[in-house]
Design a protein around this motif. Structure first.
Motif, PDB file in Angstrom:
ATOM      1  N   ILE A  73      32.768  48.455  48.556  1.00 16.64           N
ATOM      2  CA  ILE A  73      34.144  48.793  48.165  1.00 16.64           C
ATOM      3  C   ILE A  73      34.480  48.077  46.860  1.00 16.64           C
ATOM      4  O   ILE A  73      33.990  46.977  46.631  1.00 16.64           O
ATOM      5  CB  ILE A  73      35.161  48.475  49.300  1.00 16.64           C
ATOM      6  CG1 ILE A  73      36.590  48.797  48.863  1.00 16.64           C
ATOM      7  CG2 ILE A  73      35.048  47.040  49.801  1.00 16.64           C
ATOM      8  CD1 ILE A  73      36.900  50.243  48.684  1.00 16.64           C
ATOM      9  N   ALA A  74      35.294  48.716  46.033  1.00 13.14           N
ATOM     10  CA  ALA A  74      35.533  48.255  44.662  1.00 13.14           C
ATOM     11  C   ALA A  74      34.182  48.239  43.939  1.00 13.14           C
ATOM     12  O   ALA A  74      33.913  47.362  43.117  1.00 13.14           O
ATOM     13  CB  ALA A  74      36.221  46.891  44.612  1.00 13.14           C
ATOM     14  N   GLY A  87      32.795  50.127  41.736  1.00 12.50           N
ATOM     15  CA  GLY A  87      32.732  50.390  40.300  1.00 12.50           C
ATOM     16  C   GLY A  87      31.527  51.211  39.905  1.00 12.50           C
ATOM     17  O   GLY A  87      31.289  52.311  40.430  1.00 12.50           O
ATOM     18  N   ARG A  91      39.758  40.135  43.751  1.00 12.22           N
ATOM     19  CA  ARG A  91      40.714  39.524  42.806  1.00 12.22           C
ATOM     20  C   ARG A  91      41.765  40.526  42.328  1.00 12.22           C
ATOM     21  O   ARG A  91      42.893  40.162  42.034  1.00 12.22           O
ATOM     22  CB  ARG A  91      39.873  39.057  41.621  1.00 12.22           C
ATOM     23  CG  ARG A  91      40.469  38.135  40.667  1.00 12.22           C
ATOM     24  CD  ARG A  91      39.449  37.803  39.588  1.00 12.22           C
ATOM     25  NE  ARG A  91      39.158  38.905  38.693  1.00 12.22           N
ATOM     26  CZ  ARG A  91      37.979  39.504  38.561  1.00 12.22           C
ATOM     27  NH1 ARG A  91      36.958  39.107  39.269  1.00 12.22           N
ATOM     28  NH2 ARG A  91      37.793  40.495  37.724  1.00 12.22           N
ATOM     29  N   TYR A 105      32.043  49.164  30.635  1.00  7.94           N
ATOM     30  CA  TYR A 105      32.006  48.125  31.671  1.00  7.94           C
ATOM     31  C   TYR A 105      30.618  47.485  31.805  1.00  7.94           C
ATOM     32  O   TYR A 105      30.482  46.257  31.822  1.00  7.94           O
ATOM     33  CB  TYR A 105      32.464  48.710  33.018  1.00  7.94           C
ATOM     34  CG  TYR A 105      32.445  47.686  34.121  1.00  7.94           C
ATOM     35  CD1 TYR A 105      33.479  46.772  34.269  1.00  7.94           C
ATOM     36  CD2 TYR A 105      31.364  47.596  34.996  1.00  7.94           C
ATOM     37  CE1 TYR A 105      33.451  45.802  35.261  1.00  7.94           C
ATOM     38  CE2 TYR A 105      31.327  46.630  35.992  1.00  7.94           C
ATOM     39  CZ  TYR A 105      32.369  45.738  36.116  1.00  7.94           C
ATOM     40  OH  TYR A 105      32.329  44.771  37.080  1.00  7.94           O
ATOM     41  N   ILE A 138      38.979  52.432  44.016  1.00  9.28           N
ATOM     42  CA  ILE A 138      40.314  53.030  43.888  1.00  9.28           C
ATOM     43  C   ILE A 138      40.453  53.787  42.564  1.00  9.28           C
ATOM     44  O   ILE A 138      41.297  54.667  42.435  1.00  9.28           O
ATOM     45  CB  ILE A 138      41.405  51.927  43.986  1.00  9.28           C
ATOM     46  CG1 ILE A 138      42.765  52.511  44.321  1.00  9.28           C
ATOM     47  CG2 ILE A 138      41.460  51.086  42.731  1.00  9.28           C
ATOM     48  CD1 ILE A 138      43.823  51.459  44.648  1.00  9.28           C
ATOM     49  N   ASP A 176      26.286  48.894  40.834  1.00  2.28           N
ATOM     50  CA  ASP A 176      25.119  47.985  40.806  1.00  2.28           C
ATOM     51  C   ASP A 176      24.587  47.694  42.210  1.00  2.28           C
ATOM     52  O   ASP A 176      23.385  47.758  42.459  1.00  2.28           O
ATOM     53  CB  ASP A 176      25.501  46.642  40.160  1.00  2.28           C
ATOM     54  CG  ASP A 176      25.495  46.701  38.644  1.00  2.28           C
ATOM     55  OD1 ASP A 176      25.032  47.722  38.095  1.00  2.28           O
ATOM     56  OD2 ASP A 176      25.947  45.725  38.022  1.00  2.28           O
TER      57      ASP A 176
HETATM   58  C1  LIG Z   1      35.370  44.052  38.024  1.00  3.65           C
HETATM   59  S1  LIG Z   1      35.139  45.607  38.764  1.00  3.65           S
HETATM   60  C2  LIG Z   1      33.737  45.321  39.831  1.00  3.65           C
HETATM   61  C3  LIG Z   1      32.810  46.501  39.933  1.00  3.65           C
HETATM   62  C4  LIG Z   1      31.530  46.224  40.700  1.00  3.65           C
HETATM   63  N1  LIG Z   1      31.791  45.916  42.079  1.00  3.65           N
HETATM   64  C5  LIG Z   1      30.708  45.115  40.064  1.00  3.65           C
HETATM   65  O1  LIG Z   1      30.525  44.072  40.698  1.00  3.65           O
HETATM   66  O2  LIG Z   1      30.262  45.279  38.926  1.00  3.65           O
HETATM   67  C6  LIG Z   1      36.475  45.666  39.903  1.00  3.65           C
HETATM   68  C7  LIG Z   1      36.639  47.006  40.589  1.00  3.65           C
HETATM   69  O3  LIG Z   1      37.622  46.871  41.618  1.00  3.65           O
HETATM   70  C8  LIG Z   1      38.296  48.113  41.719  1.00  3.65           C
HETATM   71  N2  LIG Z   1      39.524  47.935  42.485  1.00  3.65           N
HETATM   72  C9  LIG Z   1      40.635  47.262  42.103  1.00  3.65           C
HETATM   73  N3  LIG Z   1      41.564  47.297  43.077  1.00  3.65           N
HETATM   74  C10 LIG Z   1      41.018  47.988  44.111  1.00  3.65           C
HETATM   75  C11 LIG Z   1      41.477  48.362  45.401  1.00  3.65           C
HETATM   76  N4  LIG Z   1      42.703  48.025  45.829  1.00  3.65           N
HETATM   77  N5  LIG Z   1      40.654  49.076  46.201  1.00  3.65           N
HETATM   78  C12 LIG Z   1      39.428  49.437  45.776  1.00  3.65           C
HETATM   79  N6  LIG Z   1      38.939  49.128  44.558  1.00  3.65           N
HETATM   80  C13 LIG Z   1      39.716  48.400  43.737  1.00  3.65           C
HETATM   81  C14 LIG Z   1      38.488  48.492  40.265  1.00  3.65           C
HETATM   82  O4  LIG Z   1      38.833  49.838  40.107  1.00  3.65           O
HETATM   83  C15 LIG Z   1      37.131  48.111  39.666  1.00  3.65           C
HETATM   84  O5  LIG Z   1      36.238  49.177  39.691  1.00  3.65           O
END
Ligand SMILES: C[S@@+](CC[C@H](N)C(=O)[O-])C[C@H]1O[C@@H](n2cnc3c(N)ncnc32)[C@H](O)[C@@H]1O
Length: 255
Positions: A74-75, A77, A148, A40, A100, A80
């Motif tokens: 939240i989300a 990942g 998204r 990633y 998640i 960062d």
């Molecule tokens: C594109 S990554 C972004 C990671 C980090 N925030 C960044 O900006 O680099 C999207 C993240 O959203 C998480 N995600 C997706 N659906 C989610 C949900 N319903 N609740 C929490 N996290 C979620 C995914 O597991 C993933 O880690």
């Protein structure tokens, strides 16, 4: 979601360009992030030519987070934003990196521990739609390139509003809509041919990067997302376009 990117509320939702039953999207998104977790960070730098770091720096600036604050990413990942917040809030503060997806969370947790960023950090596996925290817990919540992927975005925004303290800020960093036809053309060509190819070469997975390109096109535009934030209870909503609107940073305050 509809063409404007709003939630559909008819039992179906988008997974990229596909219409899928709402109860299937979470599993499909999980498949994407289990697959891309280990590559990633490299892919993020490659795809954005490092510019995601500038978008994230602006997010930190607009957060107004200070020493002693409680912050939820939240989300989050691979962490960062959480990493930067951990430095800012200091020993008297608290940063929760939540996601998640256990693969993404594990990569993020290992990375932060390796960098010695642990004292004020917590790692929580959680769904943005139903956050496992009491009301009025956080001074700031960020969701960066995450909304998204969430099935019920309205529920997620309401949940974030609930766990923010009154006066607390939500920052949503997300791909958005360009308003320059030339830029849109170049961006489409890049997203639908180069991105999946890079995904195949670096992550051994072109489909996940095809989903990335499609999910960006299906995401609410700036005005629609701002309206959704207001409906979820946020006030003083604003947004800033970056890189010609390829990315937008939305801000809202809990009254
Ligand atoms: C594109 S990554 C972004 C990671 C980090 N925030 C960044 O900006 O680099 C999207 C993240 O959203 C998480 N995600 C997706 N659906 C989610 C949900 N319903 N609740 C929490 N996290 C979620 C995914 O597991 C993933 O880690």
């Amino acid at each position: 979601m509809t063409d404007s990117g709003k939630q559909k509320h008819d039992g179906t939702t988008h997974f990229g360009y596909r219409d899928v039953p709402e109860n299937e999207k979470e599993g499909l998104v999980a498949g994407v992030f289990h697959s891309v977790a280990s590559s990633y960070d490299v892919m993020n730098d490659l795809m954005s030519m490092g510019v995601h770091r500038l978008w994230k720096r602006f997010t930190i600036e607009l957060s107004a987070v200070r020493p002693g604050h409680a912050v939820l990413d939240i989300a989050g990942g691979t962490g960062d934003l959480a990493k930067q917040f951990s430095r800012i809030v200091g020993d008297g503060g608290r940063v929760v990196l939540a996601d998640i997806n256990e693969s993404m969370l594990r990569v993020g947790r290992d990375r932060l521990i390796d960098q010695g960023i642990v004292g004020n950090m917590e790692f929580v596996q959680a769904n943005a739609e139903c956050l496992p925290f009491p009301d009025n817990t956080f001074d700031c919540i960020t969701i960066s390139f995450g909304l998204r992927n969430v099935t019920d975005k309205d529920a997620a925004l309401r949940s974030m509003c609930r766990v923010l303290k009154p006066g607390g800020r939500l920052l949503v960093l997300e791909f958005s809509k360009t308003n320059n036809p030339l830029l849109t053309k170049a961006y489409d060509a890049y997203s639908f041919s180069l991105l999946p190819m890079m995904g195949k070469l670096v992550a051994g997975d072109s489909e996940s990067y095809q989903y990335l390109a499609e999910s960006i096109r299906m995401h609410p535009d700036q005005e629609t997302l701002e309206g959704m934030m207001k409906e979820a209870g946020f006030v003083n909503t604003t947004y800033h376009n970056m890189t010609g609107g390829i990315v937008a940073l939305h801000k809202g305050v809990k009254p």
